[in-house]
Design an enzyme around this catalytic site. Structure first.
Site, PDB file in Angstrom:
ATOM      1  N   GLU A  17       6.344   5.292  -5.929  1.00  0.00           N
ATOM      2  CA  GLU A  17       5.475   4.130  -6.097  1.00  0.00           C
ATOM      3  C   GLU A  17       4.814   4.281  -7.466  1.00  0.00           C
ATOM      4  OE1 GLU A  17       2.925   3.807  -2.663  1.00  0.00           O
ATOM      5  OE2 GLU A  17       4.627   3.772  -1.272  1.00  0.00           O
ATOM      6  N   HIS A 106      -1.308   2.439  -4.134  1.00  0.00           N
ATOM      7  CA  HIS A 106       0.010   2.353  -3.511  1.00  0.00           C
ATOM      8  C   HIS A 106       0.730   1.073  -3.903  1.00  0.00           C
ATOM      9  CE1 HIS A 106      -0.108   5.732  -0.579  1.00  0.00           C
ATOM     10  NE2 HIS A 106      -1.413   5.588  -0.752  1.00  0.00           N
ATOM     11  N   GLU A 166      -3.163  -1.597  -2.176  1.00  0.00           N
ATOM     12  CA  GLU A 166      -1.743  -1.759  -1.793  1.00  0.00           C
ATOM     13  C   GLU A 166      -1.217  -3.022  -2.457  1.00  0.00           C
ATOM     14  OE1 GLU A 166       1.359  -0.207  -0.416  1.00  0.00           O
ATOM     15  OE2 GLU A 166      -0.207   0.488   0.962  1.00  0.00           O
TER      16      GLU A 166
END
Length: 295
Positions: A17, A106, A166
């Site tokens: 990531e 993330h 995220e």
């Protein structure tokens, strides 16, 4: 809530990531971007070995290794299990951490846009969500407060306060400018909010805002042999945070049969078809929409 004195920004919890990893490199060259006057900020590259191998993890998912039981279990000796214990000493220890706040960065392959995942729904977190949405209208706030911080097994649960940033969609081992820019912007707003909180100078915020609360996780359909028998329905794919009602199609079997959602609430899927979850045959998470009150 008390003043926050120490903040850790963590990237590379998952080695493939890339947005958080490359932002850490940039911030290490330009620390003034993440520096604030009322607290110290450090950057942590969590899993360099997984990054070097271009993998999510080497042995086990690092972001699932931070329960008290696992951290205190000397028999867990996989690479990430040992790494979690080391990070616990560096940032924690959990339950009595030297770090007050963790921002864990993330990416997701799902079409979630810029999402802020909060582990608590106390006044501080509710206001932080409002502040981020006020300054970044495209942001989505998701509460995963179904368990206490102590019960969570995420890296961000090492500190008394912590969030997961995220951002997606982004393929594994790829950098997308829009996704990286969203991550940088959301991180900036979080740091700004902490600074304002410490100065007792948080500006007027909306009294309410829409957010989502995690409810459950759905698995892909399996056959009697435990093999995948179908896939996420095309009408759901890429529809993160769009409503799913009782009777709506949710899966299509490989023989063309449609499977319909049977639920007693309007669900909002997210992490739809997340590539990293295929090792567990997970199809998506579901949430309910809620109105959050900031006072």
């Amino acid at each position: 809530m008390d003043k926050i004195n120490t903040v850790a920004i963590v990237g590379g919890t998952h080695g493939n990531e890339y947005s958080g990893i490359y932002l850490l490199r940039q911030w290490d060259k330009q620390p003034e971007i993440i520096s604030r006057s009322t607290f110290s900020t450090e950057t942590v590259f969590a899993n360099e070995k997984a990054f070097e191998q271009n993998k999510r993890y080497v042995d086990f998912d690092l972001n699932r290794q931070f329960s008290h039981d696992d951290l205190n279990n000397p028999n867990l000796r996989g690479y990430e299990q040992c790494l979690a214990k080391s990070l616990n000493q560096q940032l924690g220890p959990k339950g009595d951490a030297r770090t007050d706040f963790i921002i864990d960065l993330h990416n997701t392959t799902s079409n979630m846009g810029p999402s802020l995942i909060l582990l608590q729904s106390d006044e501080f977190n509710r206001k932080m969500g409002a502040y981020v949405k006020q300054h970044m209208p495209s942001a989505v706030v998701v509460f995963e407060d179904h368990a206490s911080v102590e019960e969570h097994f995420f890296l961000s649960s090492l500190s008394p306060q912590g969030v997961i940033v995220e951002i997606g969609p982004q393929p594994q081992s790829v950098i997308r400018q829009d996704v990286l820019d969203w991550m940088a912007e959301m991180t900036k707003h979080i740091l700004d909010f902490i600074e304002l909180h410490n100065q007792a100078d948080v500006p007027a915020l909306p009294r309410t805002y829409e957010a989502f609360k995690y409810t459950e996780t759905l698995s892909l359909p399996l056959d009697e042999a435990g093999e995948r028998a179908g896939m996420v329905h095309h009408s759901v794919q890429d529809g993160d945070f769009k409503p799913l009602k009782d009777g709506d199609p949710i899966f299509t079997l490989f023989d063309g049969t449609e499977i319909f959602w049977e639920g007693d609430y309007i669900a909002y899927p997210h992490f739809i078809n997340e590539a990293a979850y295929y090792d567990n045959n997970l199809a998506m998470s579901l949430a309910e929409k809620l109105i959050v009150h900031t006072d």
